[in-house]
Enzyme design. Structure first.
Site, PDB file in Angstrom:
ATOM      1  N   ILE A 156       0.835  -1.202   0.000  1.00 43.27           N
ATOM      2  CA  ILE A 156       0.000   0.000   0.000  1.00 43.27           C
ATOM      3  C   ILE A 156       0.870   1.252   0.000  1.00 43.27           C
ATOM      4  O   ILE A 156       0.612   2.211  -0.735  1.00 43.27           O
ATOM      5  CB  ILE A 156      -0.949  -0.007   1.216  1.00 43.27           C
ATOM      6  CG1 ILE A 156      -1.929  -1.179   1.108  1.00 43.27           C
ATOM      7  CG2 ILE A 156      -1.715   1.315   1.317  1.00 43.27           C
ATOM      8  CD1 ILE A 156      -2.775  -1.400   2.355  1.00 43.27           C
ATOM      9  N   ASP A 175      11.102   2.961   6.423  1.00 47.93           N
ATOM     10  CA  ASP A 175      10.736   1.562   6.544  1.00 47.93           C
ATOM     11  C   ASP A 175      11.978   0.802   6.977  1.00 47.93           C
ATOM     12  O   ASP A 175      13.101   1.170   6.619  1.00 47.93           O
ATOM     13  CB  ASP A 175      10.208   1.011   5.210  1.00 47.93           C
ATOM     14  CG  ASP A 175       9.434  -0.292   5.388  1.00 47.93           C
ATOM     15  OD1 ASP A 175       8.227  -0.305   5.125  1.00 47.93           O
ATOM     16  OD2 ASP A 175      10.050  -1.294   5.800  1.00 47.93           O
ATOM     17  N   CYS A 206       1.937   1.629   7.868  1.00 54.32           N
ATOM     18  CA  CYS A 206       2.693   0.593   8.565  1.00 54.32           C
ATOM     19  C   CYS A 206       1.748  -0.260   9.410  1.00 54.32           C
ATOM     20  O   CYS A 206       0.643   0.163   9.756  1.00 54.32           O
ATOM     21  CB  CYS A 206       3.758   1.226   9.456  1.00 54.32           C
ATOM     22  SG  CYS A 206       3.130   2.492  10.584  1.00 54.32           S
ATOM     23  N   SER A 234      -4.305   3.159   8.029  1.00 55.96           N
ATOM     24  CA  SER A 234      -3.742   1.857   8.388  1.00 55.96           C
ATOM     25  C   SER A 234      -4.456   1.246   9.582  1.00 55.96           C
ATOM     26  O   SER A 234      -5.388   0.468   9.422  1.00 55.96           O
ATOM     27  CB  SER A 234      -2.244   2.002   8.653  1.00 55.96           C
ATOM     28  OG  SER A 234      -1.644   0.745   8.827  1.00 55.96           O
ATOM     29  N   ARG A 235      -4.056   1.586  10.800  1.00 54.85           N
ATOM     30  CA  ARG A 235      -4.699   1.108  12.016  1.00 54.85           C
ATOM     31  C   ARG A 235      -4.837   2.271  12.990  1.00 54.85           C
ATOM     32  O   ARG A 235      -3.931   3.097  13.129  1.00 54.85           O
ATOM     33  CB  ARG A 235      -3.901  -0.035  12.664  1.00 54.85           C
ATOM     34  CG  ARG A 235      -4.013  -1.370  11.921  1.00 54.85           C
ATOM     35  CD  ARG A 235      -5.435  -1.931  12.000  1.00 54.85           C
ATOM     36  NE  ARG A 235      -5.573  -3.231  11.343  1.00 54.85           N
ATOM     37  CZ  ARG A 235      -5.967  -3.396  10.102  1.00 54.85           C
ATOM     38  NH1 ARG A 235      -6.235  -2.327   9.335  1.00 54.85           N
ATOM     39  NH2 ARG A 235      -6.104  -4.607   9.593  1.00 54.85           N
ATOM     40  N   ASP A 259      -9.112   7.278   8.419  1.00 55.36           N
ATOM     41  CA  ASP A 259     -10.048   6.248   7.979  1.00 55.36           C
ATOM     42  C   ASP A 259     -10.169   5.159   9.037  1.00 55.36           C
ATOM     43  O   ASP A 259     -10.943   4.218   8.874  1.00 55.36           O
ATOM     44  CB  ASP A 259      -9.580   5.634   6.658  1.00 55.36           C
ATOM     45  CG  ASP A 259     -10.600   4.665   6.067  1.00 55.36           C
ATOM     46  OD1 ASP A 259     -11.795   5.032   5.993  1.00 55.36           O
ATOM     47  OD2 ASP A 259     -10.206   3.544   5.695  1.00 55.36           O
ATOM     48  N   GLU A 264     -12.481   2.095  17.228  1.00 52.47           N
ATOM     49  CA  GLU A 264     -13.499   1.955  16.187  1.00 52.47           C
ATOM     50  C   GLU A 264     -14.347   0.700  16.336  1.00 52.47           C
ATOM     51  O   GLU A 264     -15.456   0.628  15.810  1.00 52.47           O
ATOM     52  CB  GLU A 264     -12.851   1.957  14.809  1.00 52.47           C
ATOM     53  CG  GLU A 264     -12.020   0.733  14.503  1.00 52.47           C
ATOM     54  CD  GLU A 264     -11.458   0.767  13.087  1.00 52.47           C
ATOM     55  OE1 GLU A 264     -11.725  -0.176  12.334  1.00 52.47           O
ATOM     56  OE2 GLU A 264     -10.747   1.723  12.743  1.00 52.47           O
ATOM     57  N   HIS A 296     -13.421   3.434   7.967  1.00 53.23           N
ATOM     58  CA  HIS A 296     -12.631   2.274   7.545  1.00 53.23           C
ATOM     59  C   HIS A 296     -13.100   1.774   6.176  1.00 53.23           C
ATOM     60  O   HIS A 296     -13.323   0.570   5.968  1.00 53.23           O
ATOM     61  CB  HIS A 296     -12.730   1.140   8.577  1.00 53.23           C
ATOM     62  CG  HIS A 296     -11.510   0.260   8.606  1.00 53.23           C
ATOM     63  ND1 HIS A 296     -10.898  -0.120   9.772  1.00 53.23           N
ATOM     64  CD2 HIS A 296     -10.783  -0.322   7.609  1.00 53.23           C
ATOM     65  CE1 HIS A 296      -9.865  -0.890   9.506  1.00 53.23           C
ATOM     66  NE2 HIS A 296      -9.775  -1.020   8.193  1.00 53.23           N
TER      67      HIS A 296
END
Length: 334
Positions: A156, A175, A206, A234-235, A259, A264, A296
């Site tokens: 992604i 990264d 990540c 991502s999270r 997002d 959530e 999401h």
């Protein structure tokens, strides 16, 4: 193989049923409920389960699944922070995921958040519907020439970097494993300190783990430019939401696009329009004109859903084809 599919919405059911039309090996049973301590009993009598991002696959749940004779967990997502992989391996329950369902779908959603926040499309939309065509307060900035920082350059992140390079941005990345193709494409790999200091826009791509939990916090924000734009597709727990709010108040964060959200699981993927959302931090985020939150939906494209369904069934089929190879995909890495 009888498979209990948890967190199954109508669109999941449609794509999964379409994917099973030519297969007699897997029989799917759909449950809209999330997998939790209250719903785990629904898995009794099945051979395997399929889960999504907010299902609970902690030790207690996995141990109960083991007593039911569950032979595999097939995640319908790339992330697996909701799974106790060490416990799964100890119980000999293979855990599969969908590492490559459609990287461009999430990357494009991140870019959509950037463009919407920058050009204030969300505010302009409501103004025009009300007959207000004034431009005051809607000024944005040119993306060309801006420095975009990408944290995480998996599939992604790579797709995101290529899109932003197409806008004429300087793309810098962080990264643990730099990607040579991105370097050839013109991206630069830097340390986090440099990325924080130089970026006008920072996008998170990540995984969530112990080292990335609350990666965006007061300490990291203090190292960034005033008015930085932060995007998270991502999270949710990559961002300390309360400290992000503090950054919005003091102007350190100029724009915030989310997002995902750390809490959530309480309400995302559900229609909560007739309910009170008992989360004061989330409700406060929604009051800022320079914040956009989507539910999401970054992955939510037709191609991605079809690929998720196909890959999930392929993962489950491996158990029938080679059941002795029980430590697959995720569990063989832990």
């Amino acid at each position: 193989m009888k498979v209990a599919v948890f967190s199954c919405k109508p669109y999941d059911k449609r794509t999964l049923e379409a994917a099973t039309q030519n297969s007699s090996d897997v029989e799917l049973f759909f449950f809209e409920s999330r997998l939790s301590s209250e719903t785990v009993s629904l898995a009794n009598g099945f051979d395997a389960i399929s889960c999504f991002v907010n299902d609970d696959l902690s030790r207690d749940i996995l141990e109960q699944l083991s007593t039911f004779g569950i032979k595999a967990v097939a995640l319908r997502c790339a992330g697996y922070n909701n799974v106790d992989l060490y416990c799964a391996k100890a119980l000999a329950i293979p855990v599969f995921h969908v590492p490559d369902y459609s990287p461009t779908s999430v990357a494009e959603h991140a870019v959509a958040l950037i463009l919407t926040l920058n050009r204030k499309i969300h505010r302009a939309y409501h103004r025009v519907k009300e007959g207000n065509f004034a431009l005051e307060g809607l000024m944005g900035f040119n993306l060309e020439g801006k420095t975009v920082g990408c944290i995480g350059t998996g599939r992604i992140g790579q797709a995101f970097c290529r899109i932003m390079a197409g806008f004429g941005c300087r793309v810098i990345c962080y990264d643990l494993a730099p990607n040579d193709e991105l370097i050839e494409y013109g991206a630069e790999y830097v340390d986090l300190e440099t990325l924080y200091a130089d970026s006008d826009i920072i996008s998170l791509h990540c995984p969530l783990n112990a080292s990335t939990h609350h990666l965006i916090n007061k300490t990291s924000l203090d190292k960034m430019k005033n008015g930085v734009m932060i995007i998270n597709t991502s999270r949710g727990a990559l961002v300390n939401a309360q400290e992000a709010i503090d950054g919005l108040y003091n102007g350190k964060i100029g724009h915030l696009g989310l997002d995902v959200y750390e809490q959530e699981g309480k309400f995302f993927f559900e229609d909560m329009s007739d309910h009170i959302i008992y989360d004061s931090v989330f409700q406060l985020l929604l009051t800022f004109p320079n914040v956009i939150v989507t539910g999401h939906q970054g992955y939510f494209t037709d191609i991605a859903l079809r690929h998720i369904a196909d890959t999930t069934l392929e993962n489950l089929a491996q158990l029938n084809d080679a059941p002795e190879h029980f430590l697959r995909e995720l569990t063989n890495k832990h």
